[in-house]
Write a protein that holds these residues in place. Structure first.
Motif, PDB file in Angstrom:
ATOM      1  N   ASN B  10      21.588  63.147  41.443  1.00 49.75           N
ATOM      2  CA  ASN B  10      22.326  63.587  41.525  1.00 49.75           C
ATOM      3  C   ASN B  10      22.094  65.019  42.290  1.00 49.75           C
ATOM      4  O   ASN B  10      20.461  65.664  42.034  1.00 49.75           O
ATOM      5  CB  ASN B  10      22.759  64.269  40.351  1.00 49.75           C
ATOM      6  N   LYS B  11      22.023  65.425  43.154  1.00 45.79           N
ATOM      7  CA  LYS B  11      21.516  66.692  44.374  1.00 45.79           C
ATOM      8  C   LYS B  11      22.987  67.566  44.755  1.00 45.79           C
ATOM      9  O   LYS B  11      23.786  67.170  45.274  1.00 45.79           O
ATOM     10  CB  LYS B  11      20.834  65.833  45.249  1.00 45.79           C
ATOM     11  N   VAL B  12      22.441  68.598  44.140  1.00 43.64           N
ATOM     12  CA  VAL B  12      23.250  69.861  44.345  1.00 43.64           C
ATOM     13  C   VAL B  12      22.770  70.615  46.011  1.00 43.64           C
ATOM     14  O   VAL B  12      21.400  71.585  44.870  1.00 43.64           O
ATOM     15  CB  VAL B  12      23.944  70.752  43.557  1.00 43.64           C
ATOM     16  N   THR B  13      23.152  70.663  46.867  1.00 44.46           N
ATOM     17  CA  THR B  13      23.012  71.863  47.962  1.00 44.46           C
ATOM     18  C   THR B  13      23.429  72.383  48.464  1.00 44.46           C
ATOM     19  O   THR B  13      24.386  72.768  48.435  1.00 44.46           O
ATOM     20  CB  THR B  13      21.897  71.117  48.715  1.00 44.46           C
ATOM     21  N   GLU B  14      22.846  73.345  48.695  1.00 45.61           N
ATOM     22  CA  GLU B  14      23.801  74.332  49.894  1.00 45.61           C
ATOM     23  C   GLU B  14      23.644  74.374  51.179  1.00 45.61           C
ATOM     24  O   GLU B  14      23.344  73.555  52.091  1.00 45.61           O
ATOM     25  CB  GLU B  14      23.318  76.356  49.426  1.00 45.61           C
ATOM     26  N   LYS B  15      25.688  74.644  51.941  1.00 46.90           N
ATOM     27  CA  LYS B  15      25.477  74.013  53.594  1.00 46.90           C
ATOM     28  C   LYS B  15      24.549  74.321  54.561  1.00 46.90           C
ATOM     29  O   LYS B  15      23.915  76.004  53.741  1.00 46.90           O
ATOM     30  CB  LYS B  15      26.874  74.890  53.787  1.00 46.90           C
ATOM     31  N   GLY B 109      22.890  54.991  42.998  1.00 43.11           N
ATOM     32  CA  GLY B 109      23.670  56.142  43.853  1.00 43.11           C
ATOM     33  C   GLY B 109      22.890  57.239  43.882  1.00 43.11           C
ATOM     34  O   GLY B 109      22.826  57.566  42.304  1.00 43.11           O
ATOM     35  N   THR B 110      23.060  58.248  45.149  1.00 38.97           N
ATOM     36  CA  THR B 110      22.614  59.614  44.521  1.00 38.97           C
ATOM     37  C   THR B 110      24.053  60.256  44.861  1.00 38.97           C
ATOM     38  O   THR B 110      24.647  60.035  46.260  1.00 38.97           O
ATOM     39  CB  THR B 110      21.336  60.008  45.652  1.00 38.97           C
ATOM     40  N   ARG B 111      24.493  60.796  43.863  1.00 40.04           N
ATOM     41  CA  ARG B 111      25.531  61.975  44.466  1.00 40.04           C
ATOM     42  C   ARG B 111      25.344  62.954  45.130  1.00 40.04           C
ATOM     43  O   ARG B 111      24.156  63.933  44.419  1.00 40.04           O
ATOM     44  CB  ARG B 111      26.435  62.306  42.574  1.00 40.04           C
ATOM     45  N   LEU B 112      25.521  63.775  46.348  1.00 39.26           N
ATOM     46  CA  LEU B 112      25.072  65.006  46.805  1.00 39.26           C
ATOM     47  C   LEU B 112      26.722  65.587  46.771  1.00 39.26           C
ATOM     48  O   LEU B 112      27.220  65.703  47.130  1.00 39.26           O
ATOM     49  CB  LEU B 112      25.107  64.154  47.911  1.00 39.26           C
TER      50      LEU B 112
END
Lengths: 112, 115
Positions: B10-15, B109-112
């Protein structure tokens, strides 16, 4: 226009109620048709490859068949653990591409 | 043997930030594919590597997307200046390629998520 079409989009069955999923394709020059199973939150899992019309493959309660323009995935006496999305992918000969085209999948739910 | 692995899961990032997604294919598989899967959508092809040949980049949606494969093994998909529409699950698959079967074996998978 989609080159690979799967139907139905969603299917609900009772445990033990046999049915079939369809994958049809519009482009000629088939060089392989692949079935995958995808569980929620996971990557697709390979099930079968079919190469020529008339070919059949079986695995447990699943049987895949192929004609000139479509494939069927037959599910015999399904169990709740067969619930998943089933994806079909087709490789065409155009340009010698090894990149298969995927359908949108059929979401199968089997109720106990 | 080990299957295809991907990181992070999992990857959470900012715009606007850049992200790198990693794929470790099955040992000996010469073909490697990247796909994107949005909620309720099919698999969208992004890029394909076969051995030492030039990659097929025909599926990359914009020049913000790039990928490389080092030593014919590990691959990295890079998304620069992420946008909210980039949010999806990114799947990697490998296959034996030209020398063997064309069936693909997928990673988890990687959930972005782009905020």
């Amino acid at each position: 226009e989609d080159q690979v079409t799967q139907s139905p989009e969603a299917l609900r069955l009772q445990e033990g109620e046999s049915s079939s999923l369809n994958c049809s394709y519009t482009v000629s020059g088939l060089r392989g048709l692949f079935w995958y199973r995808q569980d929620p939150g996971k990557g697709p899992e390979f099930l079968f490859t079919l190469y020529s019309a008339g070919e059949e493959k079986e695995k447990e309660r699943l049987k895949a068949t192929l004609t000139k323009k479509e494939s069927f995935l037959h599910i015999t006496a399904p169990k709740p653990e067969d619930s998943a999305t089933y994806l079909c992918a087709v490789r065409f000969s155009s340009g010698g591409s090894y990149i298969p085209t995927f359908g949108r999948g059929t979401s199968l739910i089997v109720h106990p | 043997g080990a299957g295809v692995s991907q990181s992070p899961s999992n990857k959470v990032t900012e715009k606007g930030k850049d992200v790198e997604l990693r794929c470790d294919p099955i040992s000996g598989h010469t073909a490697l594919y990247w796909y994107r899967q949005s909620l309720g959508q099919g698999l969208e092809f992004l890029i394909y590597f076969q051995g030492n040949s030039a990659p097929d980049k025909s599926g990359l949606p914009s020049d913000r997307f790039s990928a490389e494969r080092t030593g014919g093994s590990v691959s990295t998909l890079t998304i620069q200046r992420t946008q909210q529409e980039d949010s999806a699950v990114y799947l990697c698959a490998s296959s034996q390629g030209l020398a063997g079967g064309l069936e693909q074996f997928f990673g988890p998978g990687t959930r972005l998520t782009v905020l």
